[in-house]
Design a protein around this motif. Structure first.
Motif, PDB file in Angstrom:
ATOM      1  N   ASN A  15       0.788  -1.228   0.000  1.00 32.04           N
ATOM      2  CA  ASN A  15       0.000   0.000   0.000  1.00 32.04           C
ATOM      3  C   ASN A  15       0.822   1.280   0.000  1.00 32.04           C
ATOM      4  N   GLU A  30       1.733  -1.790  -7.899  1.00 36.06           N
ATOM      5  CA  GLU A  30       1.289  -1.460  -9.250  1.00 36.06           C
ATOM      6  C   GLU A  30       2.423  -0.974 -10.153  1.00 36.06           C
ATOM      7  N   GLU A  65       2.054 -11.061  -7.621  1.00 40.95           N
ATOM      8  CA  GLU A  65       1.246  -9.858  -7.391  1.00 40.95           C
ATOM      9  C   GLU A  65      -0.250 -10.133  -7.389  1.00 40.95           C
ATOM     10  N   MET A  67      -1.802 -12.568  -6.071  1.00 40.49           N
ATOM     11  CA  MET A  67      -2.188 -13.034  -4.736  1.00 40.49           C
ATOM     12  C   MET A  67      -2.328 -11.873  -3.749  1.00 40.49           C
ATOM     13  N   GLN A  69      -3.236  -8.602  -4.628  1.00 37.02           N
ATOM     14  CA  GLN A  69      -4.150  -7.536  -5.067  1.00 37.02           C
ATOM     15  C   GLN A  69      -5.234  -7.214  -4.045  1.00 37.02           C
ATOM     16  N   GLU A  70      -5.735  -8.233  -3.379  1.00 35.57           N
ATOM     17  CA  GLU A  70      -6.828  -7.999  -2.410  1.00 35.57           C
ATOM     18  C   GLU A  70      -6.368  -7.217  -1.173  1.00 35.57           C
ATOM     19  N   LEU A  71      -5.058  -7.057  -0.999  1.00 38.84           N
ATOM     20  CA  LEU A  71      -4.537  -6.303   0.135  1.00 38.84           C
ATOM     21  C   LEU A  71      -4.437  -4.804  -0.137  1.00 38.84           C
ATOM     22  N   ARG A  73      -5.386  -1.181  -0.545  1.00 37.59           N
ATOM     23  CA  ARG A  73      -6.425  -0.260  -0.063  1.00 37.59           C
ATOM     24  C   ARG A  73      -6.673   0.785  -1.131  1.00 37.59           C
ATOM     25  N   ARG A  74      -7.911   0.991  -1.488  1.00 38.90           N
ATOM     26  CA  ARG A  74      -8.257   2.018  -2.512  1.00 38.90           C
ATOM     27  C   ARG A  74      -8.682   3.293  -1.868  1.00 38.90           C
TER      28      ARG A  74
END
Length: 74
Positions: A15, A30, A65, A67, A69-71, A73-74
């Motif tokens: 993040n 990213e 990566e 695996m 992605q769900e971590l 924070r948007r």
């Protein structure tokens, strides 16, 4: 795997946003793999950010990566 790495370190690295350069503002997860490979060749900074970039390099070159992605924070 680095024995000093804990789950929070991974979460923080995923993040962390790039603070400078062409990819400023992007999450480290990213960043394009070629950029991390270039950084690896130049040498990562001797700092927390450098350790996070090195970790993301390992994630990318090992194809992990997806695996993580769900971590993000948007």
């Amino acid at each position: 795997m680095n024995p000093d790495l804990n789950p929070q370190d991974l979460l923080d690295a995923v993040n962390q946003t790039m603070p400078f350069g062409k990819y400023q503002g992007r999450k480290l997860l990213e960043l394009p793999e070629p950029y991390l490979v270039w950084f690896h060749g130049q040498g990562f900074p001797n700092s927390k950010l450098g350790r996070q970039l090195a970790l993301m390099y390992e994630v990318k070159v090992n194809g992990l990566e997806g695996m993580l992605q769900e971590l993000v924070r948007r």
